[in-house]
Write a protein that holds these residues in place. Structure first.
Motif, short mmCIF file in Angstrom:
data_model
loop_
_atom_site.label_atom_id
_atom_site.label_comp_id
_atom_site.label_asym_id
_atom_site.label_seq_id
_atom_site.Cartn_x
_atom_site.Cartn_y
_atom_site.Cartn_z
N HIS A 159 0.83 -1.21 0.00
CA HIS A 159 0.00 0.00 0.00
C HIS A 159 0.86 1.26 0.00
O HIS A 159 0.57 2.22 -0.72
N ALA A 160 1.91 1.26 0.81
CA ALA A 160 2.79 2.43 0.86
C ALA A 160 3.42 2.69 -0.50
O ALA A 160 3.43 3.83 -0.99
N TRP A 161 3.91 1.63 -1.13
CA TRP A 161 4.60 1.81 -2.40
C TRP A 161 3.66 2.04 -3.57
O TRP A 161 4.07 2.60 -4.59
N ALA A 162 2.39 1.65 -3.43
CA ALA A 162 1.40 1.99 -4.46
C ALA A 162 1.19 3.51 -4.52
O ALA A 162 1.01 4.09 -5.60
N ILE A 163 1.21 4.16 -3.36
CA ILE A 163 1.09 5.62 -3.32
C ILE A 163 2.22 6.25 -4.11
O ILE A 163 2.01 7.13 -4.97
N TYR A 164 3.45 5.80 -3.86
CA TYR A 164 4.60 6.36 -4.55
C TYR A 164 4.59 6.00 -6.04
O TYR A 164 5.00 6.80 -6.89
N ALA A 165 4.12 4.79 -6.35
CA ALA A 165 4.09 4.37 -7.76
C ALA A 165 3.16 5.24 -8.58
O ALA A 165 3.49 5.64 -9.71
N ILE A 166 2.00 5.56 -8.04
CA ILE A 166 1.02 6.35 -8.79
C ILE A 166 1.53 7.76 -9.04
O ILE A 166 1.50 8.26 -10.18
#
Length: 513
Positions: A159-166
């Motif tokens: 979830h944390a890295w999905a924020i950064y990915a988007i």
């Protein structure tokens, strides 16, 4: 990165509305915290309570939407779209790119929470989030330990890295495929042409404020941990004043590095920092319960995915309490407040990657590294509680900044390892402040990749002042509040970026052969 396409945009390198709006807002926050410390502390607590209890569901829903969108972008035919166009070649080899993603995933937080969080969840488990949600396990059993690691993985995982990915993918796409500046404002104006200019400026002010508060929170945690380590090694008293002085001294070093333009020095400092962090983890792995850790790493990942949907959507609805507001909601807001900073960094190093490569790398590589780090430190601490001398739960509940050093006291060469940990936190502090200053200066100049001397120094000082003011007025609770209050509204911006990105990249899907 000057040779890359993108970033041309406007020649205007100073946006007074954004610069003075952000500095004014942050200045008011600093003055309020310093001049009215008692009222500020109470106010921060009241604001955090209201926001988390009223809008916690919104953050949980938002991060799940971002994760689903990121996965869809990778597995669908949009994954074939290349950042920079069909003929673009990556500027960095795969291993170098992965190493940079590692460095983006590492930070003060991993050292602050690596021991503290699993032990806290173990000794104070939330009532309704167990593997069997209908029957809470008694405290102290192996089930508590397993679930403690599951919750830790939830907070530091996909979830944390999905924020950064988007946000990183959105900025990389408009910079390299639309040849615009690397800025949130440029993306929103490209995705939604009718968005008024004043709203873009407001969003840029929000992005700067969120970034400064997010980085300041990390620096505040770092100063508390350095203070705890120095108390152990040389007897330096622990307290808000000492921590504010530590912030001032280390921010001064970061500001000096900005002023002197020591890019190579900062790069070498980062490499040294990463090497020391890996060395510390290797020491704990080898000197600790090695086979237990290998078993735990496999089982922790299995548990994380087995309970993934339940934990990802759990909102503490049917049991009274505020456990989630102090942990899950805080983490999600903290990651969102960091997202402009990390997103711009990831975008700058990802030219030439396909969307599938980008999302897969950003989601999986840092997540697995973080899971390994948390297993080494968290499960080693839990092993002491379950099978060893114990006592860590009491130490951590008394002082979270002391957690790492209380843990290392159970190992040989404890003072050397603790000294190394202090150096690692301090160098993370310097590089985070310097990089945060660069990114906020970029946002304030409309996405220009080479921000000037004065803006970078200004933002380095602002980050340090805010961290010191928050520590002075309310300690770590104030740091949490700053991250939550700024991260919450920026979640709306991320949802808009998801919608705009999905609409734009669909037009660029390569035809079937």
């Amino acid at each position: 990165m000057a040779s890359q396409p993108g970033g041309s945009g406007s020649s205007d390198t100073f946006k007074p509305t954004v610069f003075f709006g952000a500095t004014g807002l942050i200045g008011v926050l600093i003055l309020f915290a310093v001049l009215n410390a008692g009222a500020a502390g109470a106010g921060f607590g009241a604001v955090q309570s209201y926001v988390t209890h009223s809008f916690g569901w919104f953050l949980v829903l938002t991060v799940n939407i971002l994760l689903v969108a990121a996965v869809w972008l990778a597995v669908s035919r949009t994954g074939d779209v290349r950042l920079g166009g069909k003929g673009a070649k990556p500027h960095y080899g795969m291993l170098t790119w992965f190493s940079m993603l590692f460095s983006a995933g590492m930070g003060i937080g991993l050292l602050f929470y690596g021991v503290a969080e699993p032990v806290m969840h173990f000794s104070n488990p939330p009532m309704s989030a167990f593997s069997n949600p209908d029957a809470a396990l008694p405290r102290g059993l192996a089930g508590n330990a397993q679930h403690a690691m599951g919750l830790t993985f939830l907070h530091w995982g996909l979830h944390a890295w999905a924020i950064y990915a988007i946000i990183g993918l959105s900025l990389a796409y408009i910079a390299y495929n639309r040849n615009l500046t690397l800025s949130i404002g440029s993306f929103l104006q490209e995705a939604f042409p009718r968005v008024p200019g004043w709203l873009v400026d407001v969003i840029d002010v929000l992005a700067i404020t969120a970034t400064v508060c997010g980085v300041a929170a990390s620096l505040g945690f770092g100063s508390a941990q350095i203070n705890a380590g120095l108390n152990l090694l040389v007897g330096l008293p622990e307290g808000g004043m000492v921590q504010a002085i530590l912030i001032a001294v280390i921010t001064g070093l970061a500001t000096l590095s900005v002023a002197l333009g020591l890019d190579k020095g900062i790069r070498r400092l980062s490499e040294m920092n990463m090497s020391l962090a890996v060395l510390l983890a290797a020491f704990v792995f080898i000197a600790g319960p090695t086979v237990f850790l290998l078993d735990a790493f496999v089982q922790n990942i299995g548990y994380y995915f087995q309970r993934f949907i339940y934990l990802s959507t759990w909102t503490e609805t049917y049991t009274p309490g505020d456990w989630q507001s102090g942990w899950t909601i805080f983490y999600y807001a903290w990651w969102i407040s960091w997202s402009p900073f990390v997103g711009i960094f990831i975008a700058r190093i990802s030219y030439g990657r396909t969307i599938r490569e980008f999302v897969s790398g950003v989601l999986l590589v840092p997540t697995l590294f973080t899971f390994l780090w948390m297993t080494i430190f968290g499960d080693s601490a839990l092993h002491i509680e379950l099978f060893g001398a114990g006592g860590l739960s009491a130490a951590v509940n008394q002082s979270m900044p002391d957690a790492l050093f209380a843990f290392l006291s159970h190992y040989p060469l404890a003072k050397i390892a603790s000294g190394m940990a202090i150096v690692i936190v301090a160098t993370f502090f310097v590089t985070s402040a310097d990089s945060g200053a660069l990114v906020t200066a970029m946002i304030a100049s409309g996405g220009q990749q080479h921000a000037g001397f004065v803006p970078r120094v200004t933002w380095a000082i602002a980050i340090g002042l805010l961290a010191g003011a928050l520590i002075w007025s309310g300690g770590t609770d104030a740091l949490q509040t700053a991250a939550i209050v700024t991260g919450m509204p920026f979640a709306l911006v991320l949802l808009a970026m998801v919608a705009g990105l999905l609409r734009m990249v669909r037009r660029e899907i390569p035809p079937l052969d």
